[in-house]
Design a protein around this motif. Structure first.
Motif, PDB file in Angstrom:
ATOM      1  N   PHE A  21      32.339  61.304  -9.983  1.00 46.68           N
ATOM      2  CA  PHE A  21      32.025  61.524 -11.398  1.00 46.68           C
ATOM      3  C   PHE A  21      32.972  60.776 -12.343  1.00 46.68           C
ATOM      4  O   PHE A  21      32.525  60.055 -13.225  1.00 46.68           O
ATOM      5  N   PRO A  22      34.302  60.901 -12.174  1.00 41.63           N
ATOM      6  CA  PRO A  22      35.209  60.226 -13.109  1.00 41.63           C
ATOM      7  C   PRO A  22      35.530  58.778 -12.730  1.00 41.63           C
ATOM      8  O   PRO A  22      36.291  58.117 -13.433  1.00 41.63           O
ATOM      9  N   ALA A  23      34.961  58.272 -11.646  1.00 42.91           N
ATOM     10  CA  ALA A  23      35.321  56.941 -11.150  1.00 42.91           C
ATOM     11  C   ALA A  23      35.173  55.835 -12.204  1.00 42.91           C
ATOM     12  O   ALA A  23      36.083  55.004 -12.336  1.00 42.91           O
ATOM     13  N   PRO A  24      34.080  55.789 -12.979  1.00 39.94           N
ATOM     14  CA  PRO A  24      34.001  54.720 -13.993  1.00 39.94           C
ATOM     15  C   PRO A  24      35.152  54.784 -15.010  1.00 39.94           C
ATOM     16  O   PRO A  24      35.689  53.751 -15.408  1.00 39.94           O
ATOM     17  N   LEU A  25      35.541  55.991 -15.409  1.00 39.58           N
ATOM     18  CA  LEU A  25      36.655  56.145 -16.342  1.00 39.58           C
ATOM     19  C   LEU A  25      37.962  55.711 -15.697  1.00 39.58           C
ATOM     20  O   LEU A  25      38.747  54.961 -16.298  1.00 39.58           O
ATOM     21  N   TYR A  26      38.214  56.164 -14.463  1.00 43.06           N
ATOM     22  CA  TYR A  26      39.449  55.783 -13.775  1.00 43.06           C
ATOM     23  C   TYR A  26      39.515  54.272 -13.606  1.00 43.06           C
ATOM     24  O   TYR A  26      40.569  53.664 -13.799  1.00 43.06           O
ATOM     25  N   LYS A  27      38.401  53.649 -13.238  1.00 43.49           N
ATOM     26  CA  LYS A  27      38.402  52.199 -13.030  1.00 43.49           C
ATOM     27  C   LYS A  27      38.660  51.452 -14.336  1.00 43.49           C
ATOM     28  O   LYS A  27      39.327  50.426 -14.347  1.00 43.49           O
ATOM     29  N   LYS A  28      38.166  51.993 -15.447  1.00 43.13           N
ATOM     30  CA  LYS A  28      38.456  51.377 -16.747  1.00 43.13           C
ATOM     31  C   LYS A  28      39.939  51.499 -17.061  1.00 43.13           C
ATOM     32  O   LYS A  28      40.583  50.539 -17.477  1.00 43.13           O
TER      33      LYS A  28
END
Length: 104
Positions: A21-28
């Motif tokens: 779920f938070p992967a796109p935010l963490y990657k940003k």
């Protein structure tokens, strides 16, 4: 969990795994951090909360992400210094079309 890896091209390499779920935010966040800190390499694998916890407890990653906190029993198995850090939150919203069901 200080298992930082060093290579000839970077001074510090951190590996993490966990929730999707938070992967796109963490990657940003990782991309922004990396652009300002070229001597640090951070990799995050979005493998699911359970697998992230499993890898963190096995100390095969430097950090893990999970939808739920570790239990007291899980925390007790870790080396001193491990911390739980709330990083983000999200919600699930359900939608229902009342007009479509009224005609049925």
């Amino acid at each position: 969990m200080a298992r930082h890896k060093t290579t000839s091209s970077t001074k510090v390499r951190l590996e993490g795994a966990g929730a999707t779920f938070p992967a796109p935010l963490y990657k940003k966040w990782i991309g922004l951090y990396a652009s300002q800190n070229p001597d640090v390499s951070i990799e995050y694998r979005d493998v699911g909360s359970g697998e992230g916890v499993k890898r963190f407890l096995a100390q095969s990653v430097d950090f893990g992400a999970s939808d739920g906190a570790l239990t007291d029993e899980q925390m007790a198995t870790l080396k001193p210094g491990a911390r739980l850090v709330p990083a983000t939150a999200g919600i699930v919203v359900l939608a229902y079309n009342l007009l479509a069901s009224a005609g049925s």
